[in-house]
Design a protein around this motif. Structure first.
Motif, PDB file in Angstrom:
ATOM      1  N   ALA A 145      43.726  40.134  36.463  1.00 54.02           N
ATOM      2  CA  ALA A 145      44.071  39.573  35.271  1.00 54.02           C
ATOM      3  C   ALA A 145      42.727  39.371  34.620  1.00 54.02           C
ATOM      4  O   ALA A 145      42.404  39.351  33.331  1.00 54.02           O
ATOM      5  CB  ALA A 145      44.594  38.159  35.477  1.00 54.02           C
ATOM      6  N   TRP A 146      41.500  39.057  35.112  1.00 54.12           N
ATOM      7  CA  TRP A 146      40.192  39.028  34.351  1.00 54.12           C
ATOM      8  C   TRP A 146      39.489  40.331  34.655  1.00 54.12           C
ATOM      9  O   TRP A 146      38.115  40.143  34.732  1.00 54.12           O
ATOM     10  CB  TRP A 146      39.722  37.832  35.246  1.00 54.12           C
ATOM     11  N   ALA A 147      40.188  41.490  34.960  1.00 54.31           N
ATOM     12  CA  ALA A 147      39.448  42.768  35.108  1.00 54.31           C
ATOM     13  C   ALA A 147      38.343  43.100  34.126  1.00 54.31           C
ATOM     14  O   ALA A 147      37.130  43.494  34.525  1.00 54.31           O
ATOM     15  CB  ALA A 147      40.399  43.868  35.372  1.00 54.31           C
ATOM     16  N   GLN A 148      38.470  42.738  33.036  1.00 54.41           N
ATOM     17  CA  GLN A 148      37.474  43.192  31.946  1.00 54.41           C
ATOM     18  C   GLN A 148      36.142  42.533  32.068  1.00 54.41           C
ATOM     19  O   GLN A 148      35.253  43.101  31.663  1.00 54.41           O
ATOM     20  CB  GLN A 148      38.136  43.023  30.556  1.00 54.41           C
ATOM     21  N   ALA A 149      36.287  41.361  32.794  1.00 53.63           N
ATOM     22  CA  ALA A 149      34.961  40.672  32.951  1.00 53.63           C
ATOM     23  C   ALA A 149      34.135  41.484  34.100  1.00 53.63           C
ATOM     24  O   ALA A 149      32.931  41.403  34.111  1.00 53.63           O
ATOM     25  CB  ALA A 149      35.141  39.186  33.544  1.00 53.63           C
ATOM     26  N   TYR A 150      34.790  42.085  34.937  1.00 52.31           N
ATOM     27  CA  TYR A 150      34.074  42.749  36.015  1.00 52.31           C
ATOM     28  C   TYR A 150      33.610  44.240  35.608  1.00 52.31           C
ATOM     29  O   TYR A 150      32.520  44.848  36.313  1.00 52.31           O
ATOM     30  CB  TYR A 150      35.033  42.801  37.340  1.00 52.31           C
ATOM     31  N   PHE A 151      34.214  44.846  34.706  1.00 49.81           N
ATOM     32  CA  PHE A 151      34.084  46.153  34.159  1.00 49.81           C
ATOM     33  C   PHE A 151      32.508  46.565  34.039  1.00 49.81           C
ATOM     34  O   PHE A 151      32.032  47.604  34.795  1.00 49.81           O
ATOM     35  CB  PHE A 151      34.664  46.409  33.141  1.00 49.81           C
ATOM     36  N   PRO A 152      31.839  45.835  33.541  1.00 51.75           N
ATOM     37  CA  PRO A 152      30.216  46.306  33.272  1.00 51.75           C
ATOM     38  C   PRO A 152      29.486  46.383  34.641  1.00 51.75           C
ATOM     39  O   PRO A 152      28.448  47.004  34.642  1.00 51.75           O
ATOM     40  CB  PRO A 152      29.734  45.407  32.285  1.00 51.75           C
ATOM     41  N   TYR A 153      30.038  45.754  35.855  1.00 48.96           N
ATOM     42  CA  TYR A 153      29.356  45.937  36.867  1.00 48.96           C
ATOM     43  C   TYR A 153      29.694  46.546  37.895  1.00 48.96           C
ATOM     44  O   TYR A 153      29.284  46.598  39.007  1.00 48.96           O
ATOM     45  CB  TYR A 153      29.187  44.345  37.556  1.00 48.96           C
ATOM     46  N   MET A 154      31.059  47.151  37.674  1.00 44.41           N
ATOM     47  CA  MET A 154      31.537  48.128  38.602  1.00 44.41           C
ATOM     48  C   MET A 154      31.377  49.736  38.494  1.00 44.41           C
ATOM     49  O   MET A 154      31.124  50.144  37.626  1.00 44.41           O
ATOM     50  CB  MET A 154      33.089  47.710  38.642  1.00 44.41           C
ATOM     51  N   ILE A 203      50.103  39.877  36.809  1.00 43.60           N
ATOM     52  CA  ILE A 203      48.977  39.123  36.468  1.00 43.60           C
ATOM     53  C   ILE A 203      48.148  38.997  37.775  1.00 43.60           C
ATOM     54  O   ILE A 203      46.989  38.776  37.729  1.00 43.60           O
ATOM     55  CB  ILE A 203      49.295  37.785  35.717  1.00 43.60           C
ATOM     56  N   THR A 204      48.596  38.900  38.851  1.00 45.92           N
ATOM     57  CA  THR A 204      47.851  38.523  39.825  1.00 45.92           C
ATOM     58  C   THR A 204      47.301  39.869  40.863  1.00 45.92           C
ATOM     59  O   THR A 204      47.105  39.388  42.043  1.00 45.92           O
ATOM     60  CB  THR A 204      48.568  37.516  40.969  1.00 45.92           C
ATOM     61  N   THR A 205      47.739  41.039  40.460  1.00 43.11           N
ATOM     62  CA  THR A 205      47.346  41.920  41.293  1.00 43.11           C
ATOM     63  C   THR A 205      45.873  42.138  41.677  1.00 43.11           C
ATOM     64  O   THR A 205      45.178  41.692  40.470  1.00 43.11           O
ATOM     65  CB  THR A 205      47.660  43.355  40.642  1.00 43.11           C
ATOM     66  N   THR A 206      45.258  42.257  42.725  1.00 48.16           N
ATOM     67  CA  THR A 206      43.936  42.425  42.980  1.00 48.16           C
ATOM     68  C   THR A 206      43.455  43.666  43.337  1.00 48.16           C
ATOM     69  O   THR A 206      44.441  44.600  44.003  1.00 48.16           O
ATOM     70  CB  THR A 206      43.439  41.491  43.975  1.00 48.16           C
ATOM     71  N   GLU A 263      49.378  41.745  31.280  1.00 47.32           N
ATOM     72  CA  GLU A 263      48.869  40.691  30.560  1.00 47.32           C
ATOM     73  C   GLU A 263      47.878  41.415  29.697  1.00 47.32           C
ATOM     74  O   GLU A 263      46.901  41.903  29.838  1.00 47.32           O
ATOM     75  CB  GLU A 263      48.182  39.686  31.263  1.00 47.32           C
ATOM     76  N   THR A 264      48.202  40.976  28.326  1.00 45.80           N
ATOM     77  CA  THR A 264      47.492  41.920  27.191  1.00 45.80           C
ATOM     78  C   THR A 264      45.993  41.646  27.227  1.00 45.80           C
ATOM     79  O   THR A 264      44.998  42.211  26.899  1.00 45.80           O
ATOM     80  CB  THR A 264      47.883  41.409  25.705  1.00 45.80           C
ATOM     81  N   PHE A 265      45.784  40.337  27.506  1.00 43.41           N
ATOM     82  CA  PHE A 265      44.225  39.652  27.520  1.00 43.41           C
ATOM     83  C   PHE A 265      43.419  40.226  28.485  1.00 43.41           C
ATOM     84  O   PHE A 265      42.137  40.447  28.445  1.00 43.41           O
ATOM     85  CB  PHE A 265      44.088  38.292  27.557  1.00 43.41           C
ATOM     86  N   VAL A 266      44.271  40.850  29.390  1.00 41.47           N
ATOM     87  CA  VAL A 266      43.289  41.724  30.523  1.00 41.47           C
ATOM     88  C   VAL A 266      42.308  42.564  30.135  1.00 41.47           C
ATOM     89  O   VAL A 266      41.243  42.682  30.692  1.00 41.47           O
ATOM     90  CB  VAL A 266      44.405  42.350  31.611  1.00 41.47           C
ATOM     91  N   TYR A 267      42.351  43.245  28.779  1.00 41.08           N
ATOM     92  CA  TYR A 267      41.506  43.933  28.524  1.00 41.08           C
ATOM     93  C   TYR A 267      40.199  43.481  27.644  1.00 41.08           C
ATOM     94  O   TYR A 267      39.431  44.434  27.164  1.00 41.08           O
ATOM     95  CB  TYR A 267      42.169  45.056  27.549  1.00 41.08           C
ATOM     96  N   ILE A 268      40.085  42.117  27.723  1.00 39.02           N
ATOM     97  CA  ILE A 268      38.989  41.757  27.001  1.00 39.02           C
ATOM     98  C   ILE A 268      38.278  40.704  28.122  1.00 39.02           C
ATOM     99  O   ILE A 268      39.114  40.112  28.869  1.00 39.02           O
ATOM    100  CB  ILE A 268      39.120  40.946  25.771  1.00 39.02           C
TER     101      ILE A 268
END
Lengths: 284, 545
Positions: free
Chosen positions: B177-186, B396-399, B469-474
């Motif tokens: 759900a909060w994937a985008q926050a991690y993107f720059p570090y992965m 929403i809760t897939t990891t 969840e739409t917000f997952v992309y930001i």
């Protein structure tokens, strides 16, 4: 050659420690609070007082400030007299007093979050021991988590269980160190036990009582552990500390979170000053 | 009598003799024991309640390779009752394909033996990686260190490590759900997948879309693929003369009938999965809201949140959310996942919606008081109740298991990721009741697997209609959910009497965050929201039953 003041020289490590661990983060936090700044976003923008305006107009901030003061008042009002009573009891000599003094200290040694979990297990609907007794006695299942007043009662119970012994132990130390002469004189004069307590004991331990109260009040204003465990900040129980955690560390919004922390600090600073000034003569 | 120790003093030489003989004997005995029985203690079954050692000697070996003994397989993972319950041949694989079985582990071992890889994961689900740790260590020769972190603080802990660039973890379990926050570090794992012939497209798009970047980059292997189902104790419904509800209206009607019966018998009509103030409120409401609205759910085509809904479906969903709390155990308004789960497994409820874990764990006699294996309970798993539309609830809760750019063991971390999250591993994790669920098409559509994890049948049948969840992309996703959830919560706790006003306030909060972050000014097009649309945009087939 001019000699260096040895006092100043020896203070340097402490001053450096204070600067890097207290003053620098404090100033840095003020700087952060004036920016739109999230840890995952490299674009930091200066927004002046916008975060402060947002915080002050937030219902959650006002509610959490209320909750913080509310819990401070009710917990303090319960813990001080109860702690004093226990201290008086334990200051007397009776069989097993040594063991009783040790037992009373146990709750303080426990991890606060662990204490809260223990109480939560006791109060789980249909599953907790307290709920079992409540049902057996005909009170039914009590809503300790969803109802503000009952959740507050549970939070008070948790805090009082853990921290009343703090008052008890400190006041006990003060009581046992009091000189015996005034008591003997009062006995000769025929003073009643109540008079002895109010006219001799209480005034004698007043400085200790004031200091321990100030420490406890400032500590209570930071109350967070039972809130996380019992309600996760819901049902109107969110305190300022819990609020800061929610708005700063979860979304990693150090700008907004910093603004709440600055306001919180101002609140604490003013209150601490009022308390210290009010009781300055007693402490000294 | 006090013994005079000086009478029988021990000399240095005699002490060394005795100690040396003892140590030598132990070493010789240990080596002899190991040589006589080398297959033992490779696999350790770890569950929340038991720890035991299972002999890992293979009797059936589809691939005759020396490292076959380390492949994930039922007899190496499952408990006796699980094997009996499923009726599987314990020495056979339950999946048809498994990328662990196609990797040349001999090469891997020669390259990585003796090295160490680290992983950060949710503390509550640590039994899943622990289950596969011995096998991976055996097959790769590498050492694996696991760090369990409480789920409620995992996100900020990881973000603190990533932003500080500590390189502490070689791989980490990340919330979709909060994937985008991690993107720059992965890192993008596709090059490694290509090198090792790992077919990541076997992961259902419903679970893959959340960790796919705008340019198709894949930021981790899916670890825990979750979608909600409806579960109930059919025996309680039967007793009350009720049929299994399929719509939210029927759920509420059933709750009303069950309430007085439950009051007499000591249970409640409903168990609330989670609802606590903040993002959990948002998620619980959101999964209901999806059933009452079309794809304009969040209306982010112009970055304009629309929680109320064109026909006020969001309002209806919030009213249902509040009503469900009235049918749940007292205090459920602040329920977290853990508390809800305890209530369900303790038999406090007749119906609930949950991820795949609750249905499966309900069967476990060691975890559950309502296990059909030793009680009269009948557990039924059905699709999530419908509203006016028919979407599977939001995913929403897939990891997923991502590999930070700061990792010094990126390839080894990748190998661990795919070992732990292969088709067979994930099927076994699901069937073992660890709470970590498979997202592979080849697994969730496999009737043999359904015997061990009955919820997968329903997931397979509904996943193609899922939304994310739409917000997952930001990167602001968490902040948005937290702020919106806090506003929505006000209706639930009564401090805001109008559901519509609470949702409008939530919209305003979200608008404020989007504005601050610059989305309202940029005109960036939000990505697709449903699996169906996502597949169209990425030229992929949406797997349907």
């Amino acid at each position: 050659m001019r000699k260096l003041n040895p006092g100043l020289l020896m203070s340097i490590p402490t001053l450096l420690f204070l600067f890097f661990w207290f003053f620098f983060p404090f100033l840095y936090n003020i700087y952060a609070s004036m920016h739109y700044w999230t840890l995952y976003n490299p674009n930091i923008q200066f927004i002046g007082a916008e975060n402060f305006i947002d915080v002050l107009s937030s219902i959650d901030f006002r509610n959490s400030a209320f909750a913080s003061f509310f819990y401070t008042i009710i917990c303090f009002a319960v813990e001080l007299p109860l702690g004093l009573g226990i201290a008086v009891l334990l200051s007397r000599e009776f069989k097993g007093v040594g063991i009783a003094r040790v037992i009373i200290a146990i709750p303080i040694l426990m991890i606060p979050i662990g204490t809260s979990i223990m109480w939560k297990l006791l109060t789980m609907p249909k599953l907790g021991l307290l709920q079992y007794f409540s049902e057996v006695l005909g009170f039914g299942v009590i809503d300790f988590y969803g109802n503000f007043w009952l959740a507050s009662l549970l939070i008070l119970l948790i805090d009082a269980w853990q921290w009343t012994p703090f008052f008890a132990i400190v006041l006990l130390a003060a009581l046992v160190s009091l000189p015996r002469e005034p008591y003997e004189a009062a006995k000769v004069d025929g003073a009643s036990p109540f008079m002895v307590f109010t006219k001799i004991t209480l005034p004698s331990i007043q400085p200790v009582m004031v200091i321990v109260s100030i420490l406890r009040v400032l500590d209570l204003l930071k109350l967070a552990d039972p809130i996380f465990v019992v309600t996760k900040g819901g049902s109107g129980t969110e305190t300022l500390s819990a609020y800061i955690w929610r708005v700063a560390f979860k979304p990693l919004d150090i700008g907004y979170g910093g603004a709440v922390a600055v306001l919180y600090w101002i609140l604490m600073f003013v209150l601490a000053n009022i308390l210290v000034r009010r009781f300055k003569s007693v402490i000294q | 009598m006090r013994r005079d120790l000086s009478e029988k003093s021990v000399g240095r030489r005699s002490f060394l003799k005795v100690a040396g003989a003892t140590a030598g004997g132990l070493i010789v005995g240990g080596v002899a024991g190991y040589l006589l029985n080398p297959g033992e203690k490779v696999w350790t079954t770890v569950t929340e309640t038991t720890t035991k050692t299972v002999t890992g000697t293979a009797t059936v070996s589809p691939t005759a390779v020396p490292w076959e003994q380390y492949f994930p397989r039922a007899d190496r993972i499952m408990k006796d009752w699980e094997l009996k319950w499923t009726g599987w041949d314990p020495t056979e694989y339950i999946t048809t394909t498994d990328w662990v079985r196609s990797i040349d582990w001999g090469k891997v071992k020669s390259k990585y033996a003796g090295q160490t890889v680290t992983m950060a994961c949710e503390g509550v689900d640590i039994s899943a990686p622990q289950t596969f740790q011995p096998g991976f260590q055996g097959i790769s020769g590498a050492s694996l260190q696991l760090f369990g972190i409480p789920p409620e603080t995992l996100h900020e802990k990881l973000m603190a490590e990533f932003t500080a660039g500590t390189g502490r973890y070689d791989t980490a379990e990340l919330f979709g759900a909060w994937a985008q926050a991690y993107f720059p570090y992965m890192i993008d794992i596709r090059p490694f997948a290509q090198t090792y012939g790992v077919d990541l497209k076997d992961i259902h798009p419903a679970f893959r879309m959340m960790n796919t970047g705008p340019n198709g980059e894949l930021l981790g292997v899916v670890e825990d693929a979750d979608l909600h189902s409806f579960i109930c104790r059919k025996n309680l419904l039967d007793k009350a003369g009720l049929k299994i509800p399929t719509t939210w209206d029927e759920v509420l009607e059933a709750c009303e009938v069950l309430k007085p019966i439950g009051a007499k018998e000591g249970w409640y009509p409903w168990i609330t999965y989670y609802s606590a103030k903040g993002f959990l409120t948002f998620w619980y409401w959101g999964t209901i809201a999806v059933q009452f609205r079309d794809v304009t759910y969040t209306r982010l085509d112009s970055w304009e949140p629309n929680f109320v809904g064109d026909e006020e479906g969001g309002v209806r969903a919030l009213e249902i959310h509040k009503k469900l709390l009235e049918y749940s155990p007292p205090g459920s308004i602040n329920n977290t996942y853990e508390l809800g789960r305890e209530q369900w497994l303790a038999g406090l409820g007749a119906m609930a919606t949950s991820h795949q874990c609750w249905p499966r764990q309900s069967y476990d006699p060691e975890l559950s008081k309502i296990s059909p294996l030793n009680t009269d309970n009948i557990i039924e798993i059905r699709p999530y109740p419908k509203g006016t539309t028919n979407h599977a609830p939001e995913n929403i809760t897939t990891t997923y298991l991502g590999i930070p750019k700061t990792s010094k063991q990126q390839e080894l971390a990748f190998l661990w990721s795919v070992y732990m999250n292969s088709q067979e591993s994930s099927a076994l994790m699901g069937c073992h009741g660890t709470g970590v669920e498979s997202g592979f098409v080849s697994v969730i559509s496999n009737p043999k697997v359904w015997k061990g994890q009955p919820a997968y049948k329903n997931i397979w049948e509904t996943a193609w209609t899922a939304a994310t969840e739409t917000f997952v992309y930001i990167p602001e996703a968490y902040a948005i959910e937290e702020a919106a959830g806090a506003e929505i919560y006000r209706y639930l706790d009564g401090s805001e009497p109008s559901a519509k006003k609470a949702l409008q306030n939530a919209e305003a909060e979200v608008r404020k965050i989007l504005d601050k972050a610059g989305y309202l000014k940029t005109g960036i097009k939000p990505p697709p929201w449903t699996v169906e649309d996502w597949c169209k945009e990425h030229n992929e087939v949406n797997p349907k039953p």
